[in-house]
Design a protein around this motif. Structure first.
Motif, PDB file in Angstrom:
ATOM      1  N   LEU A 143     -19.930 -51.864  -2.963  1.00 16.99           N
ATOM      2  CA  LEU A 143     -21.214 -52.379  -2.503  1.00 16.99           C
ATOM      3  C   LEU A 143     -22.194 -52.476  -3.669  1.00 16.99           C
ATOM      4  CD1 LEU A 143     -23.242 -53.192  -0.303  1.00 16.99           C
ATOM      5  CD2 LEU A 143     -23.637 -50.747   0.115  1.00 16.99           C
ATOM      6  N   ALA A 144     -22.246 -51.442  -4.497  1.00 18.05           N
ATOM      7  CA  ALA A 144     -23.149 -51.463  -5.654  1.00 18.05           C
ATOM      8  C   ALA A 144     -22.811 -52.616  -6.586  1.00 18.05           C
ATOM      9  CB  ALA A 144     -23.056 -50.137  -6.400  1.00 18.05           C
ATOM     10  N   MET A 145     -21.524 -52.866  -6.807  1.00 18.07           N
ATOM     11  CA  MET A 145     -21.104 -53.978  -7.659  1.00 18.07           C
ATOM     12  C   MET A 145     -21.537 -55.324  -7.087  1.00 18.07           C
ATOM     13  SD  MET A 145     -17.308 -52.499  -8.559  1.00 18.07           S
ATOM     14  CE  MET A 145     -16.665 -54.095  -9.062  1.00 18.07           C
ATOM     15  N   ALA A 146     -21.565 -55.424  -5.764  1.00 15.24           N
ATOM     16  CA  ALA A 146     -21.931 -56.689  -5.125  1.00 15.24           C
ATOM     17  C   ALA A 146     -23.416 -56.994  -5.241  1.00 15.24           C
ATOM     18  CB  ALA A 146     -21.518 -56.665  -3.656  1.00 15.24           C
ATOM     19  N   VAL A 147     -24.262 -55.964  -5.299  1.00 13.27           N
ATOM     20  CA  VAL A 147     -25.708 -56.204  -5.259  1.00 13.27           C
ATOM     21  C   VAL A 147     -26.405 -55.972  -6.595  1.00 13.27           C
ATOM     22  CG1 VAL A 147     -25.745 -55.588  -2.814  1.00 13.27           C
ATOM     23  CG2 VAL A 147     -26.326 -53.844  -4.522  1.00 13.27           C
ATOM     24  N   VAL A 148     -25.718 -55.408  -7.579  1.00 15.76           N
ATOM     25  CA  VAL A 148     -26.375 -55.025  -8.826  1.00 15.76           C
ATOM     26  C   VAL A 148     -26.954 -56.227  -9.565  1.00 15.76           C
ATOM     27  CG1 VAL A 148     -24.304 -55.142 -10.293  1.00 15.76           C
ATOM     28  CG2 VAL A 148     -26.153 -53.530 -10.871  1.00 15.76           C
ATOM     29  N   GLY A 149     -26.404 -57.411  -9.377  1.00 14.03           N
ATOM     30  CA  GLY A 149     -26.886 -58.592 -10.082  1.00 14.03           C
ATOM     31  C   GLY A 149     -28.037 -59.311  -9.408  1.00 14.03           C
ATOM     32  N   ARG A 150     -28.641 -58.724  -8.383  1.00 15.80           N
ATOM     33  CA  ARG A 150     -29.720 -59.354  -7.606  1.00 15.80           C
ATOM     34  C   ARG A 150     -29.286 -60.730  -7.089  1.00 15.80           C
ATOM     35  NH1 ARG A 150     -34.699 -56.591  -8.856  1.00 15.80           N
ATOM     36  NH2 ARG A 150     -34.547 -55.398 -10.788  1.00 15.80           N
ATOM     37  N   PRO A 151     -28.232 -60.804  -6.291  1.00 20.54           N
ATOM     38  CA  PRO A 151     -27.733 -62.113  -5.845  1.00 20.54           C
ATOM     39  C   PRO A 151     -28.671 -62.780  -4.842  1.00 20.54           C
ATOM     40  CG  PRO A 151     -26.585 -60.365  -4.694  1.00 20.54           C
ATOM     41  CD  PRO A 151     -27.447 -59.690  -5.733  1.00 20.54           C
ATOM     42  N   GLU A 152     -28.553 -64.112  -4.745  1.00 17.34           N
ATOM     43  CA  GLU A 152     -29.251 -64.858  -3.698  1.00 17.34           C
ATOM     44  C   GLU A 152     -28.508 -64.733  -2.369  1.00 17.34           C
ATOM     45  OE1 GLU A 152     -30.168 -68.972  -4.749  1.00 17.34           O
ATOM     46  OE2 GLU A 152     -29.788 -68.423  -6.843  1.00 17.34           O
ATOM     47  N   LEU A 153     -27.197 -64.566  -2.467  1.00 13.67           N
ATOM     48  CA  LEU A 153     -26.320 -64.498  -1.302  1.00 13.67           C
ATOM     49  C   LEU A 153     -25.269 -63.442  -1.571  1.00 13.67           C
ATOM     50  CD1 LEU A 153     -24.861 -65.605   1.300  1.00 13.67           C
ATOM     51  CD2 LEU A 153     -23.822 -67.335  -0.195  1.00 13.67           C
ATOM     52  N   VAL A 154     -25.039 -62.569  -0.595  1.00 12.54           N
ATOM     53  CA  VAL A 154     -24.034 -61.525  -0.773  1.00 12.54           C
ATOM     54  C   VAL A 154     -23.073 -61.537   0.405  1.00 12.54           C
ATOM     55  CG1 VAL A 154     -25.498 -59.728   0.276  1.00 12.54           C
ATOM     56  CG2 VAL A 154     -23.669 -59.067  -1.284  1.00 12.54           C
ATOM     57  N   PHE A 155     -21.778 -61.461   0.090  1.00 12.20           N
ATOM     58  CA  PHE A 155     -20.725 -61.366   1.089  1.00 12.20           C
ATOM     59  C   PHE A 155     -20.248 -59.921   1.137  1.00 12.20           C
ATOM     60  CE2 PHE A 155     -20.464 -65.775  -0.390  1.00 12.20           C
ATOM     61  CZ  PHE A 155     -20.384 -66.479   0.798  1.00 12.20           C
ATOM     62  N   LEU A 156     -20.352 -59.306   2.300  1.00 13.82           N
ATOM     63  CA  LEU A 156     -19.935 -57.914   2.473  1.00 13.82           C
ATOM     64  C   LEU A 156     -18.798 -57.869   3.487  1.00 13.82           C
ATOM     65  CD1 LEU A 156     -23.450 -56.190   2.706  1.00 13.82           C
ATOM     66  CD2 LEU A 156     -22.061 -56.639   0.667  1.00 13.82           C
ATOM     67  N   ASP A 157     -17.601 -57.558   3.018  1.00 10.18           N
ATOM     68  CA  ASP A 157     -16.423 -57.519   3.886  1.00 10.18           C
ATOM     69  C   ASP A 157     -16.137 -56.071   4.265  1.00 10.18           C
ATOM     70  OD1 ASP A 157     -14.269 -58.338   5.332  1.00 10.18           O
ATOM     71  OD2 ASP A 157     -13.193 -59.267   3.674  1.00 10.18           O
ATOM     72  N   GLU A 158     -16.425 -55.728   5.522  1.00  8.60           N
ATOM     73  CA  GLU A 158     -16.248 -54.361   6.038  1.00  8.60           C
ATOM     74  C   GLU A 158     -16.950 -53.335   5.132  1.00  8.60           C
ATOM     75  OE1 GLU A 158     -14.927 -53.590   8.870  1.00  8.60           O
ATOM     76  OE2 GLU A 158     -14.085 -55.542   9.394  1.00  8.60           O
TER      77      GLU A 158
END
Length: 308
Positions: A143-158
């Protein structure tokens, strides 16, 4: 001018040999909200999300993510999105802190790595190799890897699979903060409470197609039983109560002192019941309006049998 949707999928098809995993699926995700993508095992939700992320090539249909083709425009798209996979994506021997710092260096304006690790309960395991992290710690690092870049869109799978209640609540709070910051979130989950609590929009998929769509409130309202229950002394005069209620109402004493009313359950009906009780010297207890949960709706639509 209409703002481009965050995700636009039309007629999406994906086959694996003789099996059609995604069968003409259409999906539009508006910017700035949380969309939950729900379905039983094998329904096609993860395949759909992986196509949107650019990890799989569709057999037919069109996909646009932030106005771009996930495959042809991957170099332009990847800096703008965050991806949390169900598993993998991390070198087994890399330390947790090293991996997150590496991800942060790939972005122009990343979040503060130590603060993010502390926020997700990873501050004490920054030097721990990924393979030695617990399952819950691995999910939180993903989860941290997915959001650390301040994305415009994030996909969270389970995102909360295998997490304890405290970590699950911390994840939910982070998703809410992303929404408050204008980040679009596409969430797949088997936790119906999670979808009901977080999502602005829910898409239920089965057999590779979306079979229901709406906000959690809309979907649950569609399956509401319009039932009010209350307790009181046994043997109340239900004929008298019914005269005070709308014509479509019914009233039964299911067991001594336990009453069930059906009809158009709204604030006016609730006020009528409590007024009638006051006029007849009845102190009602445990007044509850029955409402289907998102899990009830999900099971009604997809069936209750186990899926392999």
């Amino acid at each position: 001018m209409r703002r481009t949707a965050a995700v636009e999928v039309a007629g999406l098809v994906k086959r694996y040999g003789g099996h059609t995993a995604v069968d003409g699926l259409d999906l539009t995700v508006d910017r700035g909200g949380v969309t939950a993508f729900l379905g039983p095992n094998g329904a096609g939700k993860t395949t759909t999300v992986e196509i949107c992320e650019g990890y799989r090539r569709p057999d037919a249909g069109s996909v646009r993510v932030l106005g771009l083709d996930p495959l042809a425009d991957s170099a332009r798209l990847r800096p703008r999105i965050g991806v949390m996979l169900q598993s993998g994506g991390v070198y087994p021997t890399v330390r947790a802190g090293e991996m997150l710092r590496h991800m942060a260096r790939l972005h122009a304006h990343p979040l503060d790595v130590p603060a993010l690790m502390d926020r997700l309960g990873l501050g004490g395991c920054g030097r721990t190799p990924y393979r030695r992290l617990s399952g819950g710690q691995q999910r939180r690092l993903a989860l941290a890897m997915a959001v650390v870049g301040r994305p415009e869109l994030v996909f969270l799978d389970e995102p909360t699979a295998g997490l304890d209640p405290q970590a699950r609540r911390a994840t939910w709070e982070l998703v809410r903060e992303l929404r408050a910051d204008g980040v679009t979130t596409v969430l797949t989950t088997h936790h119906m409470e999670e979808a009901e609590d977080l999502a602005d929009d829910v898409a239920i998929v089965d057999g590779g197609r979306i079979i229901a769509r709406g906000s959690p409130e809309e979907l649950c309202r569609g399956g509401a039983e319009n039932t009010l229950r209350f307790t009181g002394r046994p043997g109340l005069d239900l004929d008298s109560l019914l005269k005070a209620l709308p014509a479509d109402s019914t009233a039964t004493e299911q067991s001594p002192g336990e009453y069930r009313l059906t009809g158009t359950v709204d604030p006016q009906l609730l006020a009528t019941v409590t007024t009638w009780c006051a006029q007849h010297g009845v102190l009602p207890g445990h007044i509850a309006v029955e409402r289907h949960t998102l899990e009830d709706v999900f099971l009604e639509l997809t069936g209750k049998e186990l899926r392999s």
